[in-house]
Design an enzyme around this catalytic site. Structure first.
Site, PDB file in Angstrom:
ATOM      1  N   GLY A  77       0.845  -1.196   0.000  1.00  0.00           N
ATOM      2  CA  GLY A  77       0.000   0.000   0.000  1.00  0.00           C
ATOM      3  C   GLY A  77       0.877   1.242   0.000  1.00  0.00           C
ATOM      4  O   GLY A  77       1.906   1.279   0.679  1.00  0.00           O
ATOM      5  N   ALA A  78       0.461   2.244  -0.764  1.00  0.00           N
ATOM      6  CA  ALA A  78       1.279   3.448  -0.906  1.00  0.00           C
ATOM      7  C   ALA A  78       0.461   4.700  -0.657  1.00  0.00           C
ATOM      8  O   ALA A  78       0.629   5.725  -1.304  1.00  0.00           O
ATOM      9  CB  ALA A  78       1.918   3.492  -2.286  1.00  0.00           C
ATOM     10  N   GLY A  79      -0.466   4.607   0.293  1.00  0.00           N
ATOM     11  CA  GLY A  79      -1.145   5.815   0.740  1.00  0.00           C
ATOM     12  C   GLY A  79      -0.257   6.504   1.765  1.00  0.00           C
ATOM     13  O   GLY A  79       0.956   6.262   1.835  1.00  0.00           O
ATOM     14  N   ALA A 138      -0.037   6.198   5.055  1.00  0.00           N
ATOM     15  CA  ALA A 138       0.590   5.293   6.024  1.00  0.00           C
ATOM     16  C   ALA A 138       1.712   4.503   5.365  1.00  0.00           C
ATOM     17  O   ALA A 138       2.811   4.382   5.914  1.00  0.00           O
ATOM     18  CB  ALA A 138      -0.447   4.346   6.620  1.00  0.00           C
ATOM     19  N   PHE A 166     -12.688  21.670  13.712  1.00  0.00           N
ATOM     20  CA  PHE A 166     -13.309  20.458  13.212  1.00  0.00           C
ATOM     21  C   PHE A 166     -14.211  19.879  14.289  1.00  0.00           C
ATOM     22  O   PHE A 166     -14.184  20.290  15.450  1.00  0.00           O
ATOM     23  CB  PHE A 166     -12.231  19.437  12.801  1.00  0.00           C
ATOM     24  CG  PHE A 166     -12.235  19.136  11.328  1.00  0.00           C
ATOM     25  CD1 PHE A 166     -12.083  20.147  10.401  1.00  0.00           C
ATOM     26  CD2 PHE A 166     -12.391  17.825  10.861  1.00  0.00           C
ATOM     27  CE1 PHE A 166     -12.087  19.865   9.041  1.00  0.00           C
ATOM     28  CE2 PHE A 166     -12.396  17.545   9.503  1.00  0.00           C
ATOM     29  CZ  PHE A 166     -12.245  18.560   8.595  1.00  0.00           C
ATOM     30  N   ASP A 197      -8.367  -5.215   1.303  1.00  0.00           N
ATOM     31  CA  ASP A 197      -7.355  -6.225   0.969  1.00  0.00           C
ATOM     32  C   ASP A 197      -6.532  -6.637   2.191  1.00  0.00           C
ATOM     33  O   ASP A 197      -6.360  -7.826   2.467  1.00  0.00           O
ATOM     34  CB  ASP A 197      -6.392  -5.693  -0.110  1.00  0.00           C
ATOM     35  CG  ASP A 197      -7.112  -5.229  -1.371  1.00  0.00           C
ATOM     36  OD1 ASP A 197      -8.322  -5.503  -1.499  1.00  0.00           O
ATOM     37  OD2 ASP A 197      -6.466  -4.599  -2.221  1.00  0.00           O
ATOM     38  N   GLN A 255     -17.887   4.077  10.214  1.00  0.00           N
ATOM     39  CA  GLN A 255     -18.348   5.466  10.268  1.00  0.00           C
ATOM     40  C   GLN A 255     -19.153   5.863   9.039  1.00  0.00           C
ATOM     41  O   GLN A 255     -18.736   5.626   7.908  1.00  0.00           O
ATOM     42  CB  GLN A 255     -17.140   6.404  10.385  1.00  0.00           C
ATOM     43  CG  GLN A 255     -17.524   7.878  10.451  1.00  0.00           C
ATOM     44  CD  GLN A 255     -16.357   8.722  10.911  1.00  0.00           C
ATOM     45  OE1 GLN A 255     -15.483   9.074  10.127  1.00  0.00           O
ATOM     46  NE2 GLN A 255     -16.316   9.032  12.190  1.00  0.00           N
ATOM     47  N   HIS A 304     -20.256   9.144   7.249  1.00  0.00           N
ATOM     48  CA  HIS A 304     -19.929  10.566   7.239  1.00  0.00           C
ATOM     49  C   HIS A 304     -21.226  11.353   7.065  1.00  0.00           C
ATOM     50  O   HIS A 304     -22.065  10.980   6.254  1.00  0.00           O
ATOM     51  CB  HIS A 304     -18.961  10.886   6.099  1.00  0.00           C
ATOM     52  CG  HIS A 304     -18.327  12.239   6.207  1.00  0.00           C
ATOM     53  ND1 HIS A 304     -19.020  13.397   5.933  1.00  0.00           N
ATOM     54  CD2 HIS A 304     -17.076  12.614   6.569  1.00  0.00           C
ATOM     55  CE1 HIS A 304     -18.206  14.438   6.124  1.00  0.00           C
ATOM     56  NE2 HIS A 304     -17.024  13.983   6.503  1.00  0.00           N
ATOM     57  N   LEU A 343     -17.794  12.484  -1.163  1.00  0.00           N
ATOM     58  CA  LEU A 343     -17.635  13.172   0.121  1.00  0.00           C
ATOM     59  C   LEU A 343     -17.660  14.702  -0.006  1.00  0.00           C
ATOM     60  O   LEU A 343     -17.083  15.264  -0.919  1.00  0.00           O
ATOM     61  CB  LEU A 343     -16.285  12.748   0.719  1.00  0.00           C
ATOM     62  CG  LEU A 343     -15.825  13.435   1.994  1.00  0.00           C
ATOM     63  CD1 LEU A 343     -16.701  13.006   3.164  1.00  0.00           C
ATOM     64  CD2 LEU A 343     -14.371  13.104   2.287  1.00  0.00           C
ATOM     65  N   THR A 349     -16.484  17.668   2.519  1.00  0.00           N
ATOM     66  CA  THR A 349     -15.673  17.740   3.739  1.00  0.00           C
ATOM     67  C   THR A 349     -16.393  18.348   4.947  1.00  0.00           C
ATOM     68  O   THR A 349     -17.223  19.247   4.817  1.00  0.00           O
ATOM     69  CB  THR A 349     -14.378  18.531   3.506  1.00  0.00           C
ATOM     70  OG1 THR A 349     -13.677  18.624   4.752  1.00  0.00           O
ATOM     71  CG2 THR A 349     -14.661  19.945   3.011  1.00  0.00           C
ATOM     72  N   GLU A 350     -16.003  17.847   6.126  1.00  0.00           N
ATOM     73  CA  GLU A 350     -16.461  18.418   7.382  1.00  0.00           C
ATOM     74  C   GLU A 350     -15.972  19.865   7.530  1.00  0.00           C
ATOM     75  O   GLU A 350     -16.541  20.649   8.290  1.00  0.00           O
ATOM     76  CB  GLU A 350     -15.893  17.557   8.525  1.00  0.00           C
ATOM     77  CG  GLU A 350     -16.346  17.958   9.907  1.00  0.00           C
ATOM     78  CD  GLU A 350     -16.037  16.851  10.930  1.00  0.00           C
ATOM     79  OE1 GLU A 350     -16.435  15.694  10.691  1.00  0.00           O
ATOM     80  OE2 GLU A 350     -15.411  17.146  11.949  1.00  0.00           O
ATOM     81  N   ARG A 403     -19.079  12.834  14.458  1.00  0.00           N
ATOM     82  CA  ARG A 403     -19.731  12.396  13.222  1.00  0.00           C
ATOM     83  C   ARG A 403     -20.874  11.419  13.460  1.00  0.00           C
ATOM     84  O   ARG A 403     -21.901  11.474  12.765  1.00  0.00           O
ATOM     85  CB  ARG A 403     -18.700  11.763  12.285  1.00  0.00           C
ATOM     86  CG  ARG A 403     -17.793  12.811  11.685  1.00  0.00           C
ATOM     87  CD  ARG A 403     -16.773  12.201  10.757  1.00  0.00           C
ATOM     88  NE  ARG A 403     -15.967  13.259  10.148  1.00  0.00           N
ATOM     89  CZ  ARG A 403     -14.912  13.036   9.389  1.00  0.00           C
ATOM     90  NH1 ARG A 403     -14.507  11.803   9.149  1.00  0.00           N
ATOM     91  NH2 ARG A 403     -14.244  14.053   8.873  1.00  0.00           N
ATOM     92  N   HIS A 430     -18.112   5.750   5.135  1.00  0.00           N
ATOM     93  CA  HIS A 430     -16.936   6.590   4.944  1.00  0.00           C
ATOM     94  C   HIS A 430     -15.644   5.995   5.492  1.00  0.00           C
ATOM     95  O   HIS A 430     -14.595   6.097   4.862  1.00  0.00           O
ATOM     96  CB  HIS A 430     -17.186   7.940   5.602  1.00  0.00           C
ATOM     97  CG  HIS A 430     -16.057   8.913   5.490  1.00  0.00           C
ATOM     98  ND1 HIS A 430     -15.581   9.326   4.274  1.00  0.00           N
ATOM     99  CD2 HIS A 430     -15.313   9.556   6.430  1.00  0.00           C
ATOM    100  CE1 HIS A 430     -14.582  10.184   4.466  1.00  0.00           C
ATOM    101  NE2 HIS A 430     -14.394  10.329   5.756  1.00  0.00           N
ATOM    102  N   ARG A 441     -14.432   7.905  14.952  1.00  0.00           N
ATOM    103  CA  ARG A 441     -13.228   8.694  14.718  1.00  0.00           C
ATOM    104  C   ARG A 441     -13.576  10.167  14.573  1.00  0.00           C
ATOM    105  O   ARG A 441     -14.546  10.521  13.917  1.00  0.00           O
ATOM    106  CB  ARG A 441     -12.538   8.231  13.433  1.00  0.00           C
ATOM    107  CG  ARG A 441     -11.380   9.112  13.010  1.00  0.00           C
ATOM    108  CD  ARG A 441     -10.654   8.579  11.811  1.00  0.00           C
ATOM    109  NE  ARG A 441     -11.420   8.614  10.584  1.00  0.00           N
ATOM    110  CZ  ARG A 441     -11.639   9.723   9.860  1.00  0.00           C
ATOM    111  NH1 ARG A 441     -11.160  10.889  10.271  1.00  0.00           N
ATOM    112  NH2 ARG A 441     -12.333   9.661   8.750  1.00  0.00           N
ATOM    113  N   SER A 494      -7.777  10.929  11.082  1.00  0.00           N
ATOM    114  CA  SER A 494      -7.334   9.791  10.266  1.00  0.00           C
ATOM    115  C   SER A 494      -5.984  10.069   9.627  1.00  0.00           C
ATOM    116  O   SER A 494      -5.110   9.205   9.606  1.00  0.00           O
ATOM    117  CB  SER A 494      -8.366   9.457   9.196  1.00  0.00           C
ATOM    118  OG  SER A 494      -8.582  10.569   8.355  1.00  0.00           O
TER     119      SER A 494
END
Lengths: 561, 301, 323
Positions: A12-14, A16, A116, A211, A230, A232, A242, A244-245, A276, A340, A375, A380
């Site tokens: 994974g390459a997000g 994190a 927020f 995955d 969650q 949203h 989405l 945004t908040e 939320r 979400h 959350r 996040s």
């Protein structure tokens, strides 16, 4: 087939995944990042509003951030982990700024914040309303800077175990060629994101298919608190995109068909900026009781003025115009709660370690747990950066202590045979898309904002039926190059496995907490359920156990906003 | 109709045949020209890369001059049109910027108010005069011509500065006029692409490759002429075509007509009156194709 | 609503693989985007159709493609806005990059060029303890460039890349701008020097294709123009491009008009022996033009009226003086 070997493999390459990769490289490990899409296509992109951090140097208090996170989690978050996250947040923001993130600034040229949900203080750092995208691209810049090894458009089909049941690598398909590869490693970090596509609709991208959760679950790791899904409060009707908040953070109102700001009734102090779960439930109540507009309530930004909308909320301005044909400066936008985020995930400690040797997880696919039952917005991104780094550090350190990887090259044949079976099977009228859609709808009906026993059982029943149908599924595309039909089938398998853990966790939790609200058990039950749901794969299906919640200094209290 | 005529630099410079051809054609079209002799160059996008505000101010000055006359500006160059349209949009979108620019014009007693209309002759013919009226003013049809349109970048992009939303016909205006003269339109991808002129003196090879690509594609598709509303495109497509043929190794022969020349020829003006002899690429075959038809017509009479 | 999708397809696994076209006639909702309809085809008509996509909200950058010949994001393009009167829409993979399968292309050339501009912040000196202090104005203009999602639409339609694959191209140059414009970056001059080389900022032909194609309003060409301006301002002027811009500016200031005749030697650099070759190369065209009476006037045109000339010069002095 080719065989590769690295110290640490990150899947994974997000945010994190890239943060973990950078950390492990910095610790001197030979690292490879495997990702089924190009890194900048990752779904971290879609995080709009910002990233929370209490910068103590300017009078904020990380303790307050931690408390609000605990309260937001409905006391299901582990307080030691939350303390770690909130304490390290300030330094992480500065580090991101030094890497090149173009955070919005105040008049003095310092980093500026916005407010927020679920928090009293404005501590959300942001880049207009494209914070996730801006961070993701900057982390990718860093990946290019250190010339990290990236296996792009490779899809991981399984984790590889050695004789001691330690994870020592992955098997992956290279999409461009259809070739299967074995990548051996002393440590594998899963950073594969959430479970969005288990639901229909969802704010999540089509690549968010659980995955990692399924890969880890298959090798004996546990998933935790999966029932905490969650919704949203502000998603678009048609495609579930989405909003945004940050819109509410900048002052937007939620109104019903009579024009009333209905949050007055449900959260008189925090109003639109309650947590939320609370806002989503309030909206759903308004809709259910006939005060909605075509199954939606309205998000009204008109009083904020065109200039603010165009500068601070330019992306959602674009989205509203493109996808809902609404000009935010002139009309209110119909929105509704939508799937979400998955608070639960692969059970890890604060260093990303799972109980399975060699296996780590970070980001949305993991459950440390810092989000508990709900959350907070903008926590996040923080989660990915803090625990991505910690997992990278830990994996690199552990890899140093790990001897030679003893895995036979022949392990790849298991996946090769399974894929060959799938490819050889004649397709029926059943397709991966049909199965996923039926699953998604069932989950969205049974395990959503308001839940009850019968509805959840129906969802579970559907999921199990679909798993049966899945075993007979074939793929139409028999080609080697970029066979997305095959990948999609494999993803649906992962999602069905994960959907089951969500259902059974939800059915077993006979109380209401955070995002898990049962009309048949409407109250929180700390006596019986102040504990984590832990699901592990047993010989004849999932097995539920429970583990205690770590409470440091914030004893559970009645939660009101 | 009466217009504030902005001929641009090239119609009297690099393409001196364009200016007189335009005057003649406009006379027939009933467009009265009041030339903006005191207006400066638009900057052609080059000045803007050095200093956008400088370019916008020069254009705002031109706009103010036309507003003072109470006339719409008529351009005969895609580049002039586009650069002015973009400047106009920037000035209209940002009141503060407009004020700053107007402050610079004040000494001269000029003020840009935003009432000006800026239109290429191409658009005027299609929108104000009308294709049917133009057609009625022609003395002959040119059915033997197969013509490839070549718009020039700035009259098609960016679409939001060029009023395409309000005037969707602008997107096929050149084809409409080709059909009006009775010729066949040769459609190809290159019609809205770049002629390469802006980099001619910077990367001549790429620039000339672009000329080769578009002219040879049009030729391959059977065009026997190309028409453009942009004299800058003409400079490159015509002037550098021999070099393009040499560089690409393709035997290219593609006569390039200015839009007023095409209309003028169909109005019955002679090739000489339209300044055809000034072209680098000979337009003899085009002239013969037209003359052949005329001879048939004469025979019938 | 009925739509006919005319899709440019290619299956590399087929024997004698050749591109072909396939039509799908679909009944879809009015709010459908081009991507929605492709996903529909993939899910219900032909699961072998290959197309990259994820977010459906114009932020992941996966689904750049050509719709009716022009690049855009499939997920941002409503069918209704691109269907012709018969309900047809033509969909093809992006241009200027090698095709892999159907609407999927090889992005390697794209990323190679991004890498070539050292796309990461290179601060100078020790890092501050806290954040870098920088005015909001000095950073805000970068957010627009940061909005680039690396979808490749601009590169697809770039007219220079059509004739010269070495050109860095709009995406990489916009990315480069993002760093030269960042007050935290310490390598601005080095970067500008690099970008000043062959295949860099001066090779852009200002055709606006990238401005039109960009689905995120990044306007890459305008970033390239800003880079040119910065380069000249940084004193890096020994290029035809820089001389060209300076010459145009000088001529307009002097006469209010362009002077094409003198533009040639001024651009090549009159006293630059390295440019003599290109200068001579330009002469045959000049001679041919002379024979045809096409050469620009020897005495350059001026705007008429002394007061007009003065007004133009005054504007130059005021605007440039402030710089």
């Amino acid at each position: 087939m080719a065989v590769y070997q690295h110290d640490v493999v990150v899947v994974g390459a997000g945010l994190a995944g890239m943060r973990a990769t950078l950390a492990a490289i910095q610790k001197g490990a030979d690292v490879a990042m495997i990702t089924k899409v190009h890194p900048v296509r990752s779904h971290s992109n879609a995080a709009q509003g910002g990233i929370n951090a209490a910068l103590t140097s300017r009078g904020d208090d990380w303790d307050e951030h931690a408390y609000e996170t605990v309260k937001g989690s409905d006391y299901l978050g582990d307080q030691d982990a939350i303390e770690v996250m909130c304490q390290e947040a300030g330094a992480a923001i500065i580090e991101l700024e030094h890497m090149g993130v173009i955070f919005n600034r105040d008049e003095d040229g310092r980093l500026g914040t916005r407010r927020f949900g679920g928090q009293q203080r404005a501590r959300t750092f942001h880049v207009a309303d494209i914070t996730g995208q801006a961070m993701l691209h900057v982390l990718y810049e860093q990946i290019l800077k250190v010339r990290a090894r990236v296996y792009e458009e490779w899809f991981v089909t399984s984790l590889v175990l050695d004789d001691n049941k330690a994870v020592r690598g992955v098997v992956a398909i290279e999409l461009m060629t259809g070739q299967l590869h074995l990548i051996k490693a002393k440590a594998v970090i899963l950073c594969t994101g959430g479970t969005g596509r288990v639901y229909e609709p969802s704010t999540n991208g089509l690549i968010v298919t659980a995955d990692g959760q399924a890969l880890a679950y298959a090798v004996g790791a546990s998933v935790m608190d999966m029932e905490m899904v969650q919704y949203h409060p502000t998603t678009l009707m048609g495609n579930g995109v989405l909003i945004t908040e940050a819109a509410r953070g900048e002052g937007a109102y939620l109104v019903n068909k009579d024009g009333d700001r209905f949050m007055q009734k449900y959260a008189p102090n925090f109003m639109e900026l309650a947590s939320r779960d609370v806002v989503s439930r309030s909206e759903q109540t308004e809709i259910n009781e006939g005060r909605g507009v075509d199954g939606c309530v309205l998000l009204d930004l008109r009083h904020l003025g065109r200039e603010l909308i165009e500068t601070k909320l330019s992306y959602i301005n674009e989205v509203a115009l493109d996808f809902a044909n609404v000009n935010l400066a002139e009309q209110p936008l119909p929105i509704r709660p939508g799937n979400h985020y998955e608070m639960g995930g692969i059970k890890t400690d604060v260093n990303g370690r799972t109980p399975v040797a060699g296996l780590y997880a970070a980001g949305e696919c993991a459950c440390v747990s810092v989000h508990g039952g709900n959350r907070l917005g903008a926590n996040s991104l923080l989660d990915t950066i803090i625990f991505g780094r910690r997992a990278g550090d830990a994996a690199a350190a552990d890899a140093k202590e790990t001897g030679e990887v003893k895995v036979s090259d022949s392990v790849i044949s298991i996946d090769r045979d399974a894929i060959k079976n799938l490819m050889d099977r004649n397709p029926t009228s059943d397709t991966p898309a049909k199965i996923r859609l039926e699953m998604g709808k069932a989950m969205n009906e049974g395990v959503a904002v308001f839940r009850d026993e019968a509805g959840m059982q129906r969802a579970l029943h559907t999921v199990r039926e679909l798993r049966e149908r899945f075993t007979g599924l074939g793929v139409h595309d028999k080609g080697q190059v970029f066979n997305t039909n095959l990948i999609f089938a494999l993803e649906v398998g992962f999602m069905l496995e994960t959907a089951e853990t969500i259902c059974i966790g939800a059915i077993a939790r006979k109380e209401s907490r955070g995002a898990h609200f049962r009309t048949d058990y409407p109250n929180r039950d700390d006596e019986n359920f102040l504990k984590h749901t832990v699901v592990t794969k047993g010989p004849s299906g999932p097995v539920i156990t429970y583990s205690p919640v770590t409470v440091t200094k914030w004893k559970p209290q009645v939660r009101s906003y | 109709m009466k217009v504030a005529f902005y001929p641009g630099c090239v119609s009297r410079g690099g393409c001196p045949e364009l200016y007189p051809a335009t005057i003649k054609v406009c006379q027939k079209l009933g467009i009265e020209l009041d030339e903006l002799t005191g207006a400066a160059c638009t900057g052609a996008g080059v000045l803007q890369e050095k200093d956008r505000k400088l370019g916008d101010t020069l254009n705002a000055r031109t706009f103010a001059m036309a507003e003072k006359k109470g006339l719409p500006i008529m351009t005969i160059c895609s580049t002039c049109q586009g650069v002015m349209s973009q400047a106009y949009k920037r000035l209209m979108d940002d009141a503060k910027y407009r004020e700053e620019v107007n402050a610079l014009l004040k000494e001269e007693g000029l003020e840009f108010k935003g009432t000006v209309v800026i239109k290429h002759l191409l658009w005027i013919m299609v929108e104000d005069i009308g294709v049917d009226r133009v057609k009625a003013l022609l003395t002959r049809q040119l059915p033997d011509l197969r013509i490839a349109p070549f718009y020039g970048c700035y009259i098609v992009r960016p679409s939001w500065a060029l009023g395409f939303a309000e005037h969707p016909d602008r997107q096929h205006s050149l084809e409409d006029l080709i059909e009006a003269v009775g010729a066949t339109v040769v459609d190809y991808d290159g019609k809205t692409k770049c002629c390469g002129l802006p980099i001619l003196l910077i990367n001549e090879k790429n620039s000339v490759d672009m000329v080769a690509k578009h002219t040879s594609t049009a030729q391959h598709l059977g065009a026997n002429a190309m028409v453009t509303p942009c004299p800058l495109c003409h400079l490159n497509l015509d002037g550098y075509q021999p070099k393009a043929a040499k560089q690409s190794g393709i035997g290219i022969h593609m006569p390039i007509l200015h839009l007023p020349q095409l209309i003028g020829l169909a109005m019955g003006f002679s090739p000489k009156e339209m300044g055809m002899e000034r072209h680098i690429v000979s337009t003899r075959e085009v002239e013969e194709a037209i003359a052949g038809r005329s001879a048939v017509g004469a025979g019938r009479r | 609503m009925r739509v006919t999708l005319d899709i440019g397809r290619f299956n590399p696994d087929a024997p004698n693989a050749k591109p072909y076209r396939q039509e799908f006639i679909l009944e879809v909702e009015e709010y459908y985007t081009v991507l929605d309809s492709l996903i529909y085809v993939r899910e219900y008509e032909d699961p072998t159709l290959a197309v990259r996509c994820s977010c459906r909200a114009s932020i992941c950058g996966s689904c750049a493609m050509r719709v009716n010949g022009h690049a855009s994001l499939g997920c941002k393009t409503k069918l209704i806005s691109v269907m012709d009167k018969d309900g047809r829409v033509r969909v093809d993979p992006v241009g200027n990059m090698p095709r892999v399968k159907d609407l999927v292309w090889d992005m390697k050339p794209f990323w190679d060029k991004i890498r070539a501009v050292d796309p990461f912040l290179q601060p100078e000196g020790p890092e501050p303890e806290e954040e870098y202090i920088a005015s909001p104005e000095s950073m805000l203009h970068l957010v627009g460039v940061m909005g680039c999602i690396m979808c490749g639409a601009c590169v697809s339609d770039c007219t220079v890349l059509e004739v010269d694959e070495n050109f860095l191209g709009p995406a990489a140059l916009a990315k480069a701008y993002r760093f030269t414009g960042d007050p935290r970056d310490g390598k601005t001059k080095e970067r500008l020097k690099e970008l000043n080389e062959y295949s860099g900022i001066w090779d852009c032909t200002r055709c606006m294709e990238c401005v039109q194609a960009c689905p995120k309003g990044v306007a890459p060409m305008e970033r390239i123009m800003a880079l040119r301006d910065k380069t000249i301002a940084a004193g890096i002027r020994n290029t035809n491009g820089a001389r060209h811009a300076e010459a145009v500016s000088d001529f307009v200031k002097k006469s209010g008009k362009l002077d094409e005749l003198r533009l040639v030697p001024r651009t090549y650099g009159m006293f630059n022996p390295m440019s003599l070759n290109s200068l001579f190369a330009a002469i045959p065209v000049g001679l041919r033009a002379l024979r045809r009476g096409k050469l620009p006037p020897i005495i350059p045109h001026k705007v008429e009226g002394k007061e007009n000339l003065q007004a133009v010069r005054r504007i130059f002095d005021k605007v440039e003086g402030k710089k």
